[in-house]
Design an enzyme around this catalytic site. Structure first.
Site: not given
Ligand SMILES: C[C@](O)(C(=O)O)[C@H](CC(=O)O)C(=O)O
Ligand SMILES: [Mg+2]
Length: 301
Positions: A48, A62, A89, A91, A116, A118, A126, A161, A191, A213
């Site tokens: 991943y 993030d 990911d 986003d 993926h 979202e 996050c 997502r 999520e 997740n």
């Molecule tokens: C899965 C996730 O999108 C990621 O960017 O790894 C994050 C993980 C995290 O920040 O713990 C998410 O769950 O948003």
């Molecule tokens: Mg992410």
């Protein structure tokens, strides 16, 4: 050596076959191409590429600061050194549906097996933080459709997502997931589910592959693989696990080095030179040029 002998098309088919097998695929998030090698060597099913990790790697939170081109470039470096399928990911798709469409093509060209998207608005955050905002369902449906239309390889996995569980509640999140499947999503990433009963409800309501997740310090319990397999989930995701382990070790190591004035006490915790070279397949490069690997290492190094 050079480390991948498979084509992106083969890796995409492998991911599709793994998802169709009903087996739980275990997918840790790589820190970099080298850790993707280690993920493969230790027997995991796929790699991943986490948006959170890629952002943190650049010293950024993030919140959608990174761009699709930056992520595609990093992802391509990773996809080049593993035979495992790589899921990235993407986003929110980095903007409008047209940006999501372009993102799909960039990630296909980077040799990935899927991505993926979202349903958050920009700036995203996050999924395990409070105060998220989700886009209207119809807007996310347009995002998914744009991604599906842009895809050129039908085996490239498009996962949707939904972040709606903690914003609009479980029933709304399930309704959204179904709408995203109707729009062409191949798999769903629900999520921040709160407990096992929510995992069950999603499984009962959606008949495409589901991702769990298992990010640490979040809103979801750290279910083990046997539990997830029994729940009928298809992917166990450990997105930031390796970053957290590595950063913990790096921070401890720096403090020890500063305090002790030498790294000697840290040696037993280090990957040795020979193990690193083994992981890199260093010796095999002698097939190109016998001079590149003509040394011996002292035992233990
Ligand atoms: C899965 C996730 O999108 C990621 O960017 O790894 C994050 C993980 C995290 O920040 O713990 C998410 O769950 O948003
Ligand atoms: Mg992410």
């Amino acid at each position: 050596m050079l480390h991948t002998r498979t084509t992106p098309a083969e890796r995409r088919r492998a991911l599709r076959a793994g998802l169709a097998s009903g087996r739980l695929l275990r997918m840790p998030g790589a820190l970099n191409p080298l850790t993707a090698r280690l993920i493969q060597e230790t027997g995991f099913d796929a790699v991943y590429l986490s948006g959170a990790v890629l952002a943190a790697d650049l010293g950024l939170p993030d919140i959608g600061l990174t761009t699709s081109a930056e992520i595609a470039a990093r992802a391509q470096q990773t996809a080049r050194v593993t035979d495992l399928p790589v899921l990235v990911d993407a986003d929110t798709g980095f903007g409008e549906p047209m940006n999501a469409a372009r993102t799909v093509q960039l990630m296909e060209d980077a040799g990935l097996a899927g991505l993926h998207l979202e349903d958050q608005v920009n700036p995203k955050r996050c999924g395990h933080l409070d105060g998220k905002t989700v886009a209207p369902r119809a807007e996310m449906v347009r995002r998914v459709r744009a991604a599906v239309d842009a895809r050129r390889d039908p085996d490239f996995l498009l996962m949707a997502r939904t972040d709606a569980r903690s914003v609009e509640g479980l029933p709304a999140a399930i309704d959204r997931a179904r709408a995203y499947v109707d729009a062409g999503a191949d798999a769903i990433f629900p999520e921040a589910l709160a407990d096992v009963s929510e995992y069950e409800a999603f499984r009962a309501a959606v008949d495409v592959p589901l991702l769990a997740n298992l990010t640490e310090f979040g809103k979801t319990p750290l279910l083990d693989t046997a539990t997830l397999e029994n729940l009928g989930y298809n992917i166990a995701l450990y997105p930031v696990t390796l970053l957290r382990i590595a950063m913990g070790a790096v921070e401890d190591g720096l403090r020890t080095l500063a305090a002790e004035g030498t790294q000697k006490s840290l040696l037993p915790r280090m990957q040795t030179r020979s193990r690193l070279y083994e992981l890199l397949g260093y010796e095999e490069y002698a097939a190109f040029d016998s001079a590149v690997f003509d040394f011996t290492l002292p035992p233990g190094d």
